[in-house]
Design a protein around this motif. Structure first.
Motif, mmCIF file in Angstrom:
data_model
loop_
_atom_site.group_PDB
_atom_site.id
_atom_site.type_symbol
_atom_site.label_atom_id
_atom_site.label_comp_id
_atom_site.label_asym_id
_atom_site.label_seq_id
_atom_site.Cartn_x
_atom_site.Cartn_y
_atom_site.Cartn_z
ATOM 1 N N SER A 1 38.866 75.654 72.823
ATOM 2 C CA SER A 1 37.544 76.204 73.142
ATOM 3 C C SER A 1 37.333 77.526 72.421
ATOM 4 C CB SER A 1 37.407 76.423 74.652
ATOM 5 O OG SER A 1 36.237 77.164 74.954
ATOM 6 N N ARG B 1 32.432 83.137 84.936
ATOM 7 C CA ARG B 1 32.326 82.895 83.499
ATOM 8 C C ARG B 1 33.683 82.821 82.817
ATOM 9 N NH1 ARG B 1 33.333 87.297 80.225
ATOM 10 N NH2 ARG B 1 33.422 89.327 81.244
ATOM 11 N N ARG B 2 34.729 83.427 83.449
ATOM 12 C CA ARG B 2 36.030 83.464 82.784
ATOM 13 C C ARG B 2 37.141 83.687 83.800
ATOM 14 N NH1 ARG B 2 36.618 88.333 78.996
ATOM 15 N NH2 ARG B 2 37.454 89.286 80.879
ATOM 16 N N CYS C 1 38.965 74.128 82.557
ATOM 17 C CA CYS C 1 38.063 75.208 82.144
ATOM 18 C C CYS C 1 37.061 74.693 81.115
ATOM 19 C CB CYS C 1 38.853 76.379 81.575
ATOM 20 S SG CYS C 1 39.741 77.359 82.813
ATOM 21 N N VAL C 2 37.545 73.908 80.151
ATOM 22 C CA VAL C 2 36.649 73.322 79.149
ATOM 23 C C VAL C 2 35.611 72.437 79.824
ATOM 24 C CG1 VAL C 2 36.521 71.751 77.180
ATOM 25 C CG2 VAL C 2 38.371 73.428 77.302
ATOM 26 N N GLY D 1 37.457 80.424 67.519
ATOM 27 C CA GLY D 1 36.382 81.275 68.002
ATOM 28 C C GLY D 1 35.059 80.849 67.405
ATOM 29 N N THR E 1 35.825 79.880 73.573
ATOM 30 C CA THR E 1 35.802 80.931 74.605
ATOM 31 C C THR E 1 37.201 81.228 75.141
ATOM 32 O OG1 THR E 1 35.421 79.348 76.408
ATOM 33 C CG2 THR E 1 33.478 80.244 75.305
ATOM 34 N N PHE E 2 38.243 80.656 74.510
ATOM 35 C CA PHE E 2 39.616 80.923 74.934
ATOM 36 C C PHE E 2 40.210 82.044 74.076
ATOM 37 C CE2 PHE E 2 40.800 76.496 76.840
ATOM 38 C CZ PHE E 2 39.855 76.695 77.827
ATOM 39 N N GLU E 3 40.921 82.955 74.724
ATOM 40 C CA GLU E 3 41.632 84.029 74.031
ATOM 41 C C GLU E 3 43.115 83.945 74.404
ATOM 42 O OE1 GLU E 3 39.818 87.895 74.624
ATOM 43 O OE2 GLU E 3 37.925 86.914 75.181
ATOM 44 N N ARG F 1 44.010 77.905 71.760
ATOM 45 C CA ARG F 1 42.896 78.496 71.010
ATOM 46 C C ARG F 1 41.987 77.432 70.415
ATOM 47 N NH1 ARG F 1 40.070 82.408 70.117
ATOM 48 N NH2 ARG F 1 40.565 83.075 68.028
ATOM 49 N N THR G 1 34.561 87.460 86.826
ATOM 50 C CA THR G 1 35.832 86.973 86.293
ATOM 51 C C THR G 1 36.924 87.199 87.337
ATOM 52 O OG1 THR G 1 36.569 89.073 85.319
ATOM 53 C CG2 THR G 1 35.096 87.720 83.996
ATOM 54 N N GLY H 1 35.285 80.244 80.370
ATOM 55 C CA GLY H 1 36.142 80.881 79.382
ATOM 56 C C GLY H 1 37.480 81.238 80.010
#
Length: 357
Positions: free
Chosen positions: A247, A177-178, A210-211, A316, A249-251, A244, A152, A216
């Protein structure tokens, strides 16, 4: 000690060992005759001139156990070129940046991975994606050496806007990965006041990329700036929901502004009467993460805390256990209705949130 500490600390140790004063050591603040003294800043040194960190000085396996995962932290660069008004980096690093060469990173990380077999590597740089060619070379080093872990890194929205698909594909193949993309606000007016030097459209474009590449992302936000308007807070909440929903995988963590020493906003609020901690003991008790500042009303704090809860569950991964609360949370977020938060009370009673600071 300010900015890079390696050479500064070594000089301090040499002075103290010889019984000499630290006066004149570049890059430090100290007391002289009981009064604070600030020495000249020390220029950043090329990181390839510094020795590698000696990880044998810590129990890495115990660190993994305490962390609950085999994630290894590594810093590949020092400093930041940018001028964000809420951040101390422009004062600390004078908007300079230096980084370790990709070849040395490949060698060091390869050696560390063969020794400790971590599953994930976290680059703790201020801005890891500062130079795309350097990032691509690091990814190529990982692939060439057959290193098998995910990783990351930090990415500004304007950097994500400029990154080409070939570089992103290469990073993903090497294990990316992120990324973490600091947004801070959904209001362009607030972004400009914060001197972020990014556009809302660049945030959304970076998210879309990113998508597209299956990456992520963490998009941190900050609310509660001095004088922040209702419209600015609403714009941030709308941007949080939009990101949010893009995806699972988005925070989108939301923090409250805190006046860090050295930042432009801190200087301004202190000039208007805000009192910073005055002793080491007071600084030790300073809450950097958990609470809001005096610019946030109890009503605003309650609104944001409820929004954070429902936003966390609205999107999520969909599981049978989460689905009922997820549906309720999406309904509330769509209508911005957070009154009578019975679900929040029940969940937090069953599983209290950890204290962050």
């Amino acid at each position: 000690v300010q900015a890079q500490g390696e050479l500064t600390l070594a000089e301090i140790v040499r002075r103290l060992a010889a019984g000499e004063s630290v006066a004149g050591v570049a890059g430090i603040s100290h007391r002289a005759n009981g009064q604070p003294a600030q020495e000249m800043p020390r220029p950043l040194v090329a990181m390839d001139e510094l020795p590698a960190h000696d990880y044998s000085l810590i129990d890495v396996e115990r660190y993994f156990r305490l962390k609950g995962e085999r994630q290894f932290d590594y810093i590949s660069s020092t400093g930041c070129f940018f001028r964000c008004a809420f951040c101390a980096d422009p004062t600390v690093f004078k908007r300079k940046w230096v980084g370790i060469s990709p070849e040395r990173i490949g060698e060091e990380i390869g050696d560390l991975w063969h020794r400790h077999r971590f599953d994930d590597l976290s680059f703790q740089d201020e801005t890891f994606f500062t130079y795309p060619k350097r990032v691509a070379a690091i990814a190529e080093e990982f692939l060439r050496r057959g290193l098998r872990f995910s990783w990351t890194g930090t990415l500004r929205a304007d950097q994500g806007h400029r990154l080409d698909d070939e570089t992103l594909d290469l990073c993903v193949r090497s294990g990316l990965r992120r990324v973490m993309i600091g947004v801070e606000s959904g209001s362009q007016e607030m972004m400009d006041w914060l001197k972020k030097d990014i556009k809302v459209e660049q945030v959304l474009e970076s998210a879309e990329r990113c998508v597209k590449h299956g990456i992520g992302a963490i998009f941190p936000f900050i609310v509660g700036f001095p004088g922040e308007s209702e419209e600015s807070v609403r714009a941030s909440m709308a941007m949080v929901k939009r990101l949010r929903s893009m995806s699972p995988t988005f925070e989108t963590p939301i923090f409250y502004f805190k006046p860090y020493p050295g930042s432009q906003i801190t200087r301004e609020v202190v000039a208007r009467g805000y009192r910073l901690p005055q002793s080491l003991e007071e600084w030790a008790d300073f809450d950097y993460i958990g609470s809001s500042g005096p610019w946030v009303t109890p009503e605003r704090y309650r609104q944001i805390e409820r929004f954070k809860f429902y936003n966390r569950f609205a999107w999520g991964p969909e599981t049978w256990l989460r689905k009922p609360l997820q549906q309720v949370a999406r309904w509330r977020c769509a209508r911005d209705w957070y009154a009578l938060p019975l679900e929040k009370l029940v969940v937090e009673r069953l599983k209290p949130l950890p204290q962050l600071s």
